[in-house]
Design an enzyme around this catalytic site. Sequence first.
Site, PDB file in Angstrom:
ATOM      1  N   ASP A 100     -10.053   3.260   1.730  1.00 20.71           N
ATOM      2  CA  ASP A 100     -10.421   2.581   2.865  1.00 20.71           C
ATOM      3  C   ASP A 100     -10.904   3.618   3.883  1.00 20.71           C
ATOM      4  O   ASP A 100     -11.931   3.213   4.665  1.00 20.71           O
ATOM      5  CB  ASP A 100      -9.228   2.065   3.559  1.00 20.71           C
ATOM      6  CG  ASP A 100      -8.590   0.890   2.881  1.00 20.71           C
ATOM      7  OD1 ASP A 100      -9.233   0.165   2.433  1.00 20.71           O
ATOM      8  OD2 ASP A 100      -7.185   0.656   2.776  1.00 20.71           O
ATOM      9  N   LYS A 117       0.761  -1.066  -0.091  1.00 24.25           N
ATOM     10  CA  LYS A 117      -0.015   0.020  -0.131  1.00 24.25           C
ATOM     11  C   LYS A 117       0.949   1.189   0.033  1.00 24.25           C
ATOM     12  O   LYS A 117       0.376   2.170  -0.486  1.00 24.25           O
ATOM     13  CB  LYS A 117      -1.016   0.072   1.349  1.00 24.25           C
ATOM     14  CG  LYS A 117      -2.132  -0.707   1.092  1.00 24.25           C
ATOM     15  CD  LYS A 117      -2.931  -0.721   2.112  1.00 24.25           C
ATOM     16  CE  LYS A 117      -4.589  -1.646   2.011  1.00 24.25           C
ATOM     17  NZ  LYS A 117      -5.407  -1.543   2.970  1.00 24.25           N
TER      18      LYS A 117
END
Length: 261
Positions: free
Chosen positions: A83, A47
């Site tokens: 997210d 990420k």
Amino acid sequence: MQNAAFSACNLDYVYIPFAVAPEKLGEAVSGLHALGVRGYNVTIPHKTEIIRYLDGLDKSAEDAGAVNTVLVDNGRMIGYNTDGDGLVCSLAEDLNFVPTMGTIVIIGAGGAARGAVAALCRAEAKRVIIVNRTFDKACALKSDMNQRYPEVFIEAVKMEELNEKYLPYTSLVVNTTSIGMNGDRIEFLNLAMLSKSAKVYDMVYSPLITPLIHEASGMGLMVSNGLGMLASQGERAFTIWTGQTPPKGLMKQFLTGICCS
Ligand code: ATR
């Protein structure tokens, strides 16, 4: 869940998982680009590392310091982070909680916490308290978010100060750590100090019922696991790639079906 949504929308897309070794990330990204894909998700451990291979970042990814969704647009690869906004959406849907409602305690100060705090600040949270096993990391996250969102009151608090001083005035507790995945309790958290109207969110969704969820619901508190956040981040990614909104609730239903079967 993405394929279920593509199919429901009659879209000629397909979502395929690839396991990519850390040292092959650059090659994998070039390969996807060469193949002409519309976009992709990246997950742990890529990420943060992915950022150096991209052409630009959306504010969501810039604030979170991490990317989970990439859009390939006119040959440019742009990183997003869905997210945090997925969390905010799940809080509204699953706990009927909006960030303006009151003090929010964030447990953890890693990547997941960073995305959560940034999204809560964007959603006009008033007061965010960060508590973490390593206090210095909580302080670093607080300073960074203070600079980005000076209008939000953000504090870093030591574990031993949390219960008596802060929990009685807390509206929402969010666990962003992996504690609970293997059946552990969050030892320093005394849920009995929360008011009866407080809500508890655990980002963990495997298992569906963590010790935190079990204990909080046993005390009559409103609780949610992270399944809604997983679905919501996916819905946002879907829209980034296709420009369309997936059928409401379909991804969550799909996940619930998998997790309960
Ligand atoms: P992620 O990107 O999933 O947030 P991370 O960046 O490695 O992962 O962060 C993990 C977070 O969970 C950290 O806040 C970590 O606390 P430390 O900063 O003290 O390492 C927290 N964490 C993980 N396991 C924990 C445990 N057993 N007890 C307390 N905190 C834990």
